[in-house]
Write a protein that holds these residues in place. Structure first.
Motif, PDB file in Angstrom:
ATOM      1  N   ALA A 167       3.290   6.036 -10.194  1.00 39.70           N
ATOM      2  CA  ALA A 167       4.651   5.542 -10.423  1.00 39.70           C
ATOM      3  C   ALA A 167       5.422   5.458  -9.116  1.00 39.70           C
ATOM      4  N   LYS A 168       5.282   6.480  -8.278  1.00 41.17           N
ATOM      5  CA  LYS A 168       6.023   6.510  -7.014  1.00 41.17           C
ATOM      6  C   LYS A 168       5.580   5.367  -6.101  1.00 41.17           C
ATOM      7  N   ILE A 169       4.283   5.176  -5.983  1.00 44.06           N
ATOM      8  CA  ILE A 169       3.753   4.102  -5.134  1.00 44.06           C
ATOM      9  C   ILE A 169       4.190   2.740  -5.656  1.00 44.06           C
ATOM     10  N   THR A 170       4.077   2.544  -6.963  1.00 45.63           N
ATOM     11  CA  THR A 170       4.377   1.237  -7.542  1.00 45.63           C
ATOM     12  C   THR A 170       5.862   0.902  -7.434  1.00 45.63           C
ATOM     13  N   ILE A 171       6.725   1.866  -7.715  1.00 47.77           N
ATOM     14  CA  ILE A 171       8.166   1.626  -7.609  1.00 47.77           C
ATOM     15  C   ILE A 171       8.539   1.268  -6.175  1.00 47.77           C
ATOM     16  N   LYS A 172       7.934   1.954  -5.213  1.00 46.71           N
ATOM     17  CA  LYS A 172       8.225   1.640  -3.810  1.00 46.71           C
ATOM     18  C   LYS A 172       7.826   0.205  -3.477  1.00 46.71           C
ATOM     19  N   GLN A 173       6.690  -0.237  -4.011  1.00 41.34           N
ATOM     20  CA  GLN A 173       6.250  -1.613  -3.741  1.00 41.34           C
ATOM     21  C   GLN A 173       7.149  -2.634  -4.449  1.00 41.34           C
ATOM     22  N   VAL A 174       7.613  -2.300  -5.645  1.00 36.68           N
ATOM     23  CA  VAL A 174       8.507  -3.198  -6.386  1.00 36.68           C
ATOM     24  C   VAL A 174       9.770  -3.484  -5.579  1.00 36.68           C
ATOM     25  N   LEU A 175      10.256  -2.474  -4.853  1.00 31.49           N
ATOM     26  CA  LEU A 175      11.496  -2.617  -4.093  1.00 31.49           C
ATOM     27  C   LEU A 175      11.334  -3.460  -2.829  1.00 31.49           C
ATOM     28  N   LYS A 176      10.100  -3.719  -2.430  1.00 29.29           N
ATOM     29  CA  LYS A 176       9.854  -4.548  -1.251  1.00 29.29           C
ATOM     30  C   LYS A 176       9.909  -6.024  -1.619  1.00 29.29           C
ATOM     31  N   ASP A 177      10.112  -6.881  -0.612  1.00 29.28           N
ATOM     32  CA  ASP A 177       9.969  -8.313  -0.830  1.00 29.28           C
ATOM     33  C   ASP A 177       8.553  -8.605  -1.308  1.00 29.28           C
ATOM     34  N   GLU A 178       8.423  -9.590  -2.169  1.00 31.32           N
ATOM     35  CA  GLU A 178       7.122  -9.880  -2.776  1.00 31.32           C
ATOM     36  C   GLU A 178       6.028 -10.087  -1.729  1.00 31.32           C
ATOM     37  N   SER A 179       6.366 -10.722  -0.617  1.00 33.14           N
ATOM     38  CA  SER A 179       5.361 -11.012   0.410  1.00 33.14           C
ATOM     39  C   SER A 179       4.870  -9.757   1.127  1.00 33.14           C
ATOM     40  N   GLN A 180       5.620  -8.666   0.998  1.00 32.05           N
ATOM     41  CA  GLN A 180       5.263  -7.431   1.708  1.00 32.05           C
ATOM     42  C   GLN A 180       4.663  -6.375   0.790  1.00 32.05           C
ATOM     43  N   ARG A 181       4.502  -6.680  -0.471  1.00 31.84           N
ATOM     44  CA  ARG A 181       3.989  -5.686  -1.412  1.00 31.84           C
ATOM     45  C   ARG A 181       2.493  -5.459  -1.222  1.00 31.84           C
ATOM     46  N   ASP A 182       2.107  -4.207  -1.287  1.00 31.46           N
ATOM     47  CA  ASP A 182       0.700  -3.820  -1.161  1.00 31.46           C
ATOM     48  C   ASP A 182       0.108  -3.677  -2.554  1.00 31.46           C
ATOM     49  N   MET A 183      -0.345  -4.783  -3.110  1.00 34.48           N
ATOM     50  CA  MET A 183      -0.888  -4.768  -4.467  1.00 34.48           C
ATOM     51  C   MET A 183      -2.213  -4.005  -4.522  1.00 34.48           C
ATOM     52  N   ASP A 184      -2.928  -3.952  -3.397  1.00 34.95           N
ATOM     53  CA  ASP A 184      -4.188  -3.200  -3.356  1.00 34.95           C
ATOM     54  C   ASP A 184      -3.928  -1.708  -3.543  1.00 34.95           C
ATOM     55  N   ALA A 185      -2.827  -1.219  -2.957  1.00 32.21           N
ATOM     56  CA  ALA A 185      -2.484   0.197  -3.120  1.00 32.21           C
ATOM     57  C   ALA A 185      -2.162   0.510  -4.572  1.00 32.21           C
ATOM     58  N   ILE A 186      -1.463  -0.411  -5.232  1.00 36.23           N
ATOM     59  CA  ILE A 186      -1.141  -0.225  -6.656  1.00 36.23           C
ATOM     60  C   ILE A 186      -2.416  -0.210  -7.492  1.00 36.23           C
ATOM     61  N   LYS A 187      -3.314  -1.134  -7.198  1.00 33.65           N
ATOM     62  CA  LYS A 187      -4.577  -1.203  -7.938  1.00 33.65           C
ATOM     63  C   LYS A 187      -5.411   0.051  -7.711  1.00 33.65           C
ATOM     64  N   ALA A 188      -5.452   0.527  -6.461  1.00 35.76           N
ATOM     65  CA  ALA A 188      -6.275   1.695  -6.136  1.00 35.76           C
ATOM     66  C   ALA A 188      -5.805   2.944  -6.864  1.00 35.76           C
ATOM     67  N   ILE A 189      -4.485   3.185  -6.886  1.00 37.76           N
ATOM     68  CA  ILE A 189      -3.998   4.382  -7.561  1.00 37.76           C
ATOM     69  C   ILE A 189      -4.126   4.236  -9.069  1.00 37.76           C
ATOM     70  N   GLY A 190      -4.019   3.008  -9.576  1.00 33.23           N
ATOM     71  CA  GLY A 190      -4.233   2.787 -11.009  1.00 33.23           C
ATOM     72  C   GLY A 190      -5.666   3.097 -11.406  1.00 33.23           C
ATOM     73  N   THR A 191      -6.609   2.660 -10.589  1.00 32.04           N
ATOM     74  CA  THR A 191      -8.024   2.952 -10.848  1.00 32.04           C
ATOM     75  C   THR A 191      -8.286   4.443 -10.778  1.00 32.04           C
ATOM     76  N   ALA A 192      -7.705   5.112  -9.772  1.00 26.10           N
ATOM     77  CA  ALA A 192      -7.891   6.556  -9.636  1.00 26.10           C
ATOM     78  C   ALA A 192      -7.385   7.294 -10.872  1.00 26.10           C
ATOM     79  N   CYS A 193      -6.264   6.849 -11.410  1.00 25.14           N
ATOM     80  CA  CYS A 193      -5.723   7.466 -12.630  1.00 25.14           C
ATOM     81  C   CYS A 193      -6.684   7.308 -13.809  1.00 25.14           C
TER      82      CYS A 193
END
Length: 273
Positions: free
Chosen positions: A223-249
């Motif tokens: 949640a913390k990682i994803t919310i931080k990415q949501v607050l960034k401009d779309e072009s700067q979001r690290d979708m790989d980081a979101i996917k990685a932590i989702g997979t880990a969960c």
């Protein structure tokens, strides 16, 4: 603050930063009451040491930031140091560099951080509070950024956090006037999350911290990682980081434990793995 059993009590910056661990909750206390917990460079450095130790302690799942006494959370930067450390642009830039590592550490902290605020939260104290994930305050707290009254340019990161919380119009009003607002106004504009009677503040903060500590650490991290990415401009979001932590969960033992506990109608025992 309640008298609760603590372990591993430590102090940094000649006792002006205190650290303890209670029931899986790390507590960092700004302890400079003679100056209403104003932040010196030594205190920034001590804060960094305290946060690194709590970050690396596997027993700690959430961190609370608080101030000694009932007068202030952090009343701002220690202005008595300005003549020596921030007397012109070059000196101010050097000052900012010396605290940059600690500010970056707090901004990117992997564990949830709660600011428990009573009394004054001004200037640099606002910067600290706005970097926390959650702000819980007493009904006697006050907030403001008096940079315009001191001739200071408040930094980009601080203003970015302010705008993200209260929007550009309130950010302008606060910055242009240097005004102080009370806890009710701060809650109304979204600067803080919960306001409580002063006598209830610490118990309520600890209750939220214990609730977080009892939940699945990987899910909270997601949640913390994803919310931080949501607050960034779309072009700067690290979708790989979101996917990685989702997979880990989804591959974690905690996910299996959560399902088992639900089916067995018992409280889950999460390990963060």
């Amino acid at each position: 603050m309640l008298d609760v059993p603590k372990k591993s009590e430590k102090s940094f910056a000649d006792g002006k930063i205190l650290q303890s661990v209670t029931e899986g909750v790390g507590v960092v206390t700004f302890n400079n009451p003679e100056k209403r917990n104003a932040m010196s460079l030594d205190m920034w450095e001590g804060l960094g040491h305290a946060l690194v130790e709590l970050r690396d302690d596997p027993e700690v799942r959430v961190v609370i930031l608080t101030g000694t006494g009932d007068k202030a959370f952090v009343s701002g930067a220690d202005i008595s140091q300005f003549e020596k450390n921030r007397h012109n642009a070059e000196a101010s830039e050097e000052y900012a560099k010396k605290s940059a590592a600690q500010r970056a550490l707090l901004a990117d902290y992997p564990k949830p951080v709660i600011a428990s605020i009573r009394g004054f939260c001004l200037g640099g104290g606002m910067q600290v509070a706005m970097m926390a994930d959650i702000r819980i305050v007493s009904d006697n707290s006050q907030f403001g950024i008096p940079a315009a009254k001191l001739g200071i340019a408040y930094g980009y990161d601080g203003l970015k956090n302010l705008v993200s919380l209260v929007g550009p119009s309130w950010a302008r009003l606060l910055m242009y006037t240097g005004m102080r607002i009370d806890a009710a106004e701060a809650q109304r504009i979204g600067l803080v999350d919960r306001m409580l009677p002063d006598a209830e503040l610490w118990d309520a903060t600890m209750e939220i911290a214990r609730t977080i500590s009892g939940n699945a650490p990987l899910a909270i991290q997601a949640a913390k990682i994803t919310i931080k990415q949501v607050l960034k401009d779309e072009s700067q979001r690290d979708m790989d980081a979101i996917k990685a932590i989702g997979t880990a969960c989804m591959d974690s033992e905690d996910f299996r434990e959560g399902r088992r506990a639900f089916m067995e109608k018992r409280k889950p025992r999460f390990t963060g793995k």
